[in-house]
Scaffold this active site. Structure first.
Site, PDB file in Angstrom:
ATOM      1  N   ARG A 149       0.864  -1.177   0.000  1.00  0.00           N
ATOM      2  CA  ARG A 149       0.000   0.000   0.000  1.00  0.00           C
ATOM      3  C   ARG A 149       0.899   1.225   0.000  1.00  0.00           C
ATOM      4  NH1 ARG A 149      -1.905  -3.716   3.738  1.00  0.00           N
ATOM      5  NH2 ARG A 149      -3.986  -4.567   3.254  1.00  0.00           N
ATOM      6  N   LYS A 173      -2.178  -2.378   7.293  1.00  0.00           N
ATOM      7  CA  LYS A 173      -3.554  -2.013   7.654  1.00  0.00           C
ATOM      8  C   LYS A 173      -3.888  -2.597   9.026  1.00  0.00           C
ATOM      9  CE  LYS A 173      -7.890  -1.557   5.129  1.00  0.00           C
ATOM     10  NZ  LYS A 173      -8.625  -1.970   3.936  1.00  0.00           N
ATOM     11  N   HIS A 238      -2.650   2.718  -5.866  1.00  0.00           N
ATOM     12  CA  HIS A 238      -3.427   1.502  -5.610  1.00  0.00           C
ATOM     13  C   HIS A 238      -3.616   0.687  -6.887  1.00  0.00           C
ATOM     14  CE1 HIS A 238      -5.427  -0.640  -2.411  1.00  0.00           C
ATOM     15  NE2 HIS A 238      -6.387  -0.973  -3.244  1.00  0.00           N
ATOM     16  N   ARG A 241      -0.739  -1.525  -7.104  1.00  0.00           N
ATOM     17  CA  ARG A 241      -0.936  -2.664  -6.188  1.00  0.00           C
ATOM     18  C   ARG A 241      -1.830  -3.710  -6.843  1.00  0.00           C
ATOM     19  NH1 ARG A 241      -1.291  -4.537  -0.795  1.00  0.00           N
ATOM     20  NH2 ARG A 241      -3.397  -4.888  -0.020  1.00  0.00           N
ATOM     21  N   HIS A 264      -3.533  -9.108   2.944  1.00  0.00           N
ATOM     22  CA  HIS A 264      -4.964  -9.187   3.222  1.00  0.00           C
ATOM     23  C   HIS A 264      -5.189 -10.030   4.475  1.00  0.00           C
ATOM     24  CE1 HIS A 264      -5.987  -8.493  -1.304  1.00  0.00           C
ATOM     25  NE2 HIS A 264      -5.872  -7.357  -0.652  1.00  0.00           N
ATOM     26  N   TYR A 273     -11.596  -9.938  -5.112  1.00  0.00           N
ATOM     27  CA  TYR A 273     -11.030  -8.954  -6.034  1.00  0.00           C
ATOM     28  C   TYR A 273     -10.482  -9.583  -7.313  1.00  0.00           C
ATOM     29  CZ  TYR A 273     -11.273  -4.827  -3.047  1.00  0.00           C
ATOM     30  OH  TYR A 273     -11.710  -3.764  -2.320  1.00  0.00           O
TER      31      TYR A 273
END
Length: 293
Positions: A149, A173, A238, A241, A264, A273
């Site tokens: 990220r 994250k 992004h 990414r 993730h 995704y």
């Protein structure tokens, strides 16, 4: 007890989110902004007097402004969380049940990624003669080579990277630590960039003013470079990414490994995704191979 309004309780709530719920700093900034918007648009409501009418008023204003479902969802989640915090932490009976505040379902976003040819065009279009151009090319290679990220990439220091193992530890994250891996190309560009630097700043990416680079500093570079490269897609950090993960999927990398490489938390996030991309690619191949009249 002193009357608690949105403005009075906001900072305490945000600190709780950061410490107890491990919200990222970017999320805290976003929530603070949404709470200020609520006060501006609806008023600094006494939380014990808060009703569903206030929520309805907020929704009306946001829909009239044609804000996106995602934006509206964050606004509602923010005020819903504040009300729940006040109810639970202060043992207050509210006029509104925060659990009844409905958050719009986020529309499934199309994954925007670049083809191999577009990636090369984007790379080749960057003028690396000025130091800012070399920095941008290095950042591009780091994002493409690691799948980080942008917040993770910009948090790196020079000493964060083990050049022998081509690894680094980052805080991702949810304030979770994870290991990221560099490819040879990204390591090469980092070395070239650092060789041109004459400053002592520990940050890996810095501005010409010798401050740590921020994502806001990058926005105009990506927008301009996309036009120079002649790419008709929205190219953002992004997006790079997504390039990383999409090309891993196209090359038959197991989704469990893509999940780990992207940081993730849940496998179903990765699958949601990217499995559609590989399905579409295979379907197109099958269409070309098997459709005969």
């Amino acid at each position: 007890m002193e009357k608690q309004t949105i403005k009075n309780l906001s900072e305490e709530y945000l600190m709780w989110l950061q410490v107890e719920r491990r919200f990222a700093q970017s999320s805290i900034v976003s929530y603070r902004s949404r709470l200020k918007c609520f006060v501006r648009d609806v008023g600094d409501i006494d939380l014990s007097e808060f009703t569903m009418e206030h929520i309805f008023k907020l929704k009306q204003i946001l829909y009239k402004r044609e804000n996106s479902e995602v934006f509206i969802g964050v606004c509602l989640a923010c005020i819903k969380g504040l009300l729940k915090y006040y109810r639970d932490q202060y043992s207050i009976t509210l006029k509104i049940n925060p659990d009844l505040i409905t958050i719009p379902k986020r529309p499934r976003r199309e994954v925007v990624f670049l083809t191999s040819e577009e990636i090369q065009r984007f790379r080749d279009s960057i003028d690396i003669n000025p130091i800012c151009g070399l920095r941008f090319r290095t950042l591009t290679e780091v994002l493409l080579g690691t799948g980080m990220r942008i917040s993770e990439a910009l948090s790196l220091d020079r000493t964060s990277i083990d050049f022998e193992t081509k690894e680094a530890l980052v805080i991702g994250k949810g304030s979770k630590q994870r290991t990221i891996f560099f490819n040879e190309e990204s390591i090469m560009w980092i070395k070239l960039y650092l060789e041109r630097r004459t400053d002592k700043n520990p940050a890996l990416f810095i501005t010409t003013g010798k401050n740590r680079l921020t994502n806001q500093d990058n926005t105009r570079y990506f927008k301009r470079q996309r036009k120079i490269a002649g790419i008709n897609k929205k190219v953002t950090p992004h997006c790079l990414r997504h390039c990383f993960a999409s090309h891993l999927a196209f090359n038959n990398c197991p989704f469990t490994e893509i999940k780990t490489l992207c940081g993730h938390e849940r496998l179903d996030t990765t699958i949601k995704y990217y499995i559609g991309l590989t399905d579409k690619s295979r379907a197109k191949q099958a269409h070309e191979q098997y459709l005969k009249y």
